[in-house]
Design a protein around this motif. Structure first.
Motif, PDB file in Angstrom:
ATOM      1  N   GLU A 122       7.001   8.692 -11.965  1.00  0.00           N
ATOM      2  CA  GLU A 122       6.336   7.465 -12.368  1.00  0.00           C
ATOM      3  C   GLU A 122       5.728   6.839 -11.123  1.00  0.00           C
ATOM      4  N   PHE A 123       4.540   6.316 -11.271  1.00  0.00           N
ATOM      5  CA  PHE A 123       3.910   5.706 -10.106  1.00  0.00           C
ATOM      6  C   PHE A 123       3.151   4.452 -10.530  1.00  0.00           C
ATOM      7  N   SER A 124       2.911   3.586  -9.547  1.00  0.00           N
ATOM      8  CA  SER A 124       2.146   2.359  -9.763  1.00  0.00           C
ATOM      9  C   SER A 124       0.853   2.458  -8.979  1.00  0.00           C
ATOM     10  N   TRP A 125      -0.269   2.241  -9.669  1.00  0.00           N
ATOM     11  CA  TRP A 125      -1.544   2.346  -8.982  1.00  0.00           C
ATOM     12  C   TRP A 125      -1.832   1.025  -8.275  1.00  0.00           C
ATOM     13  N   PRO A 126      -1.883   1.034  -6.950  1.00  0.00           N
ATOM     14  CA  PRO A 126      -2.091  -0.223  -6.224  1.00  0.00           C
ATOM     15  C   PRO A 126      -3.546  -0.662  -6.272  1.00  0.00           C
ATOM     16  N   VAL A 127      -3.766  -1.936  -6.042  1.00  0.00           N
ATOM     17  CA  VAL A 127      -5.109  -2.498  -5.970  1.00  0.00           C
ATOM     18  C   VAL A 127      -5.379  -2.840  -4.513  1.00  0.00           C
ATOM     19  N   ASP A 128      -6.429  -2.260  -3.944  1.00  0.00           N
ATOM     20  CA  ASP A 128      -6.766  -2.495  -2.542  1.00  0.00           C
ATOM     21  C   ASP A 128      -7.917  -3.483  -2.450  1.00  0.00           C
ATOM     22  N   ARG A 129      -7.658  -4.619  -1.841  1.00  0.00           N
ATOM     23  CA  ARG A 129      -8.683  -5.639  -1.659  1.00  0.00           C
ATOM     24  C   ARG A 129      -8.977  -5.778  -0.173  1.00  0.00           C
ATOM     25  N   GLU A 130     -10.177  -5.360   0.225  1.00  0.00           N
ATOM     26  CA  GLU A 130     -10.604  -5.412   1.619  1.00  0.00           C
ATOM     27  C   GLU A 130      -9.545  -4.808   2.543  1.00  0.00           C
ATOM     28  N   PRO A 131      -9.171  -3.562   2.305  1.00  0.00           N
ATOM     29  CA  PRO A 131      -8.093  -2.959   3.101  1.00  0.00           C
ATOM     30  C   PRO A 131      -8.529  -2.632   4.522  1.00  0.00           C
ATOM     31  N   CYS A 132      -7.599  -2.712   5.430  1.00  0.00           N
ATOM     32  CA  CYS A 132      -7.788  -2.222   6.795  1.00  0.00           C
ATOM     33  C   CYS A 132      -6.760  -1.119   6.986  1.00  0.00           C
ATOM     34  N   TRP A 133      -7.207   0.132   6.966  1.00  0.00           N
ATOM     35  CA  TRP A 133      -6.277   1.254   6.953  1.00  0.00           C
ATOM     36  C   TRP A 133      -5.670   1.537   8.311  1.00  0.00           C
ATOM     37  N   GLU A 134      -6.200   0.903   9.369  1.00  0.00           N
ATOM     38  CA  GLU A 134      -5.532   1.006  10.667  1.00  0.00           C
ATOM     39  C   GLU A 134      -4.134   0.397  10.607  1.00  0.00           C
ATOM     40  N   ILE A 135      -3.949  -0.647   9.826  1.00  0.00           N
ATOM     41  CA  ILE A 135      -2.667  -1.360   9.828  1.00  0.00           C
ATOM     42  C   ILE A 135      -1.503  -0.430   9.479  1.00  0.00           C
ATOM     43  N   PRO A 136      -1.522   0.293   8.348  1.00  0.00           N
ATOM     44  CA  PRO A 136      -0.382   1.170   8.059  1.00  0.00           C
ATOM     45  C   PRO A 136      -0.378   2.469   8.848  1.00  0.00           C
ATOM     46  N   HIS A 137      -1.558   3.013   9.171  1.00  0.00           N
ATOM     47  CA  HIS A 137      -1.581   4.325   9.816  1.00  0.00           C
ATOM     48  C   HIS A 137      -1.283   4.247  11.315  1.00  0.00           C
ATOM     49  N   LEU A 138      -1.741   3.209  11.987  1.00  0.00           N
ATOM     50  CA  LEU A 138      -1.371   3.054  13.395  1.00  0.00           C
ATOM     51  C   LEU A 138       0.087   2.641  13.520  1.00  0.00           C
ATOM     52  N   ALA A 139       0.612   1.950  12.511  1.00  0.00           N
ATOM     53  CA  ALA A 139       2.045   1.639  12.505  1.00  0.00           C
ATOM     54  C   ALA A 139       2.862   2.925  12.442  1.00  0.00           C
ATOM     55  N   TYR A 140       2.353   3.928  11.756  1.00  0.00           N
ATOM     56  CA  TYR A 140       3.033   5.231  11.725  1.00  0.00           C
ATOM     57  C   TYR A 140       3.150   5.804  13.132  1.00  0.00           C
ATOM     58  N   LEU A 141       2.090   5.691  13.930  1.00  0.00           N
ATOM     59  CA  LEU A 141       2.138   6.210  15.287  1.00  0.00           C
ATOM     60  C   LEU A 141       3.193   5.479  16.115  1.00  0.00           C
ATOM     61  N   VAL A 142       3.323   4.186  15.901  1.00  0.00           N
ATOM     62  CA  VAL A 142       4.356   3.423  16.605  1.00  0.00           C
ATOM     63  C   VAL A 142       5.739   3.876  16.151  1.00  0.00           C
ATOM     64  N   ALA A 143       5.906   4.057  14.845  1.00  0.00           N
ATOM     65  CA  ALA A 143       7.206   4.528  14.339  1.00  0.00           C
ATOM     66  C   ALA A 143       7.552   5.885  14.936  1.00  0.00           C
ATOM     67  N   CYS A 144       6.563   6.749  15.112  1.00  0.00           N
ATOM     68  CA  CYS A 144       6.813   8.062  15.716  1.00  0.00           C
ATOM     69  C   CYS A 144       7.332   7.919  17.138  1.00  0.00           C
ATOM     70  N   ARG A 145       6.825   6.951  17.865  1.00  0.00           N
ATOM     71  CA  ARG A 145       7.297   6.731  19.233  1.00  0.00           C
ATOM     72  C   ARG A 145       8.797   6.461  19.259  1.00  0.00           C
ATOM     73  N   HIS A 146       9.285   5.842  18.217  1.00  0.00           N
ATOM     74  CA  HIS A 146      10.699   5.485  18.136  1.00  0.00           C
ATOM     75  C   HIS A 146      11.509   6.517  17.365  1.00  0.00           C
ATOM     76  N   GLY A 147      10.898   7.666  17.096  1.00  0.00           N
ATOM     77  CA  GLY A 147      11.609   8.718  16.384  1.00  0.00           C
ATOM     78  C   GLY A 147      11.812   8.436  14.916  1.00  0.00           C
ATOM     79  N   ALA A 148      11.006   7.550  14.340  1.00  0.00           N
ATOM     80  CA  ALA A 148      11.184   7.160  12.940  1.00  0.00           C
ATOM     81  C   ALA A 148       9.935   7.443  12.099  1.00  0.00           C
ATOM     82  N   GLY A 149       9.107   8.384  12.550  1.00  0.00           N
ATOM     83  CA  GLY A 149       7.918   8.726  11.774  1.00  0.00           C
ATOM     84  C   GLY A 149       8.242   9.194  10.371  1.00  0.00           C
TER      85      GLY A 149
END
Length: 230
Positions: free
Chosen positions: A86-113
């Motif tokens: 089951e999934f929920s289709w999100p609604v994206d309003r003026e998204p900035c995709w750097e916010i979640p994807h660059l956060a992934y890079l930071v999480a990787c630095r801490h071994g939590a990617g």
């Protein structure tokens, strides 16, 4: 002799097909999942596009048409039902995709990617939350025991931006035009339905029935349609 690069999985937290490929990869090919380089794919904002151009790259993805978007909605219902998801289709309003994807890079630095990917996909595709909202990313950081502000403000950090440009350059150099996208040597595989062929191309003792990994993905740091998404 030329050095062979590690097989790569280009994924996007935005893409529903990437979400399905992520789940299939962990459930069917956990050994392979641990051996891949996981590279985030996202539509860059104006600053990232400028930095990418200055580095000699460009972003080749084009936004999908309305007809393709409607197809994806229908296709995802079928594919999710096949997997009893089951999934929920999100609604994206003026998204900035750097916010979640660059956060992934930071999480990787801490071994939590891996844990970050799991939480972000759950937030977006199972809870319908806006992962471009800094507050959502901060909550993920809190759940992982990381510095919530560091994750939420990753896109404001020039050093993280530069790391993001390296990911965008990899996308450009590998000719990635949609996700999920798998690369092994000179072979490229686009779409969730190409995962078995990709897995078969990698010489690892991988079993399709090996069972799921613990929570989280491993991670190291268009046109047409084949189960890929823009």
């Amino acid at each position: 002799m030329a050095v062979r690069r590690t097989p790569r999985f280009y994924f996007s937290l935005r893409s529903p097909y990437s979400w399905l490929a992520y789940r299939d990869l962990l459930e069917r090919y956990p050994t392979l999942a641990n051996e891949l380089d996981w590279v985030p794919f996202w539509e860059p904002d104006e600053l990232s596009r400028r930095l990418l151009a200055e580095a000699g790259g460009e972003f080749v993805y084009t936004a999908m048409s309305r007809a393709k978007h409607l197809y994806v909605l229908s296709d995802m219902r079928r594919l999710a039902a096949d997997r009893e998801l089951e999934f929920s289709w999100p609604v994206d309003r003026e998204p900035c995709w750097e916010i979640p994807h660059l956060a992934y890079l930071v999480a990787c630095r801490h071994g939590a990617g891996p844990e970050y990917v799991a939480h972000a996909y759950r937030a977006r595709w199972q809870e319908g939350r806006n992962i471009c909202d800094r507050a959502t990313v901060a909550r993920i950081g809190d759940a992982l025991g990381l510095d919530a502000d560091e994750l939420a403000s990753a896109s404001d950090d020039p050093e993280v931006r530069r790391e993001g440009v390296e990911a965008l350059l990899a996308i450009y150099r590998d000719g990635v035009f949609g996700v999920p996208f798998f690369v092994h040597g000179f072979e490229k595989f686009w779409g969730v339905d190409r995962l078995p062929a990709f897995a078969a191309s990698v010489p690892l003792p991988v079993r399709a029935d090996a069972g799921p990994l613990p929570v989280g993905a491993p991670g190291r740091t268009d046109e047409g349609h084949a189960g890929g998404c823009g």
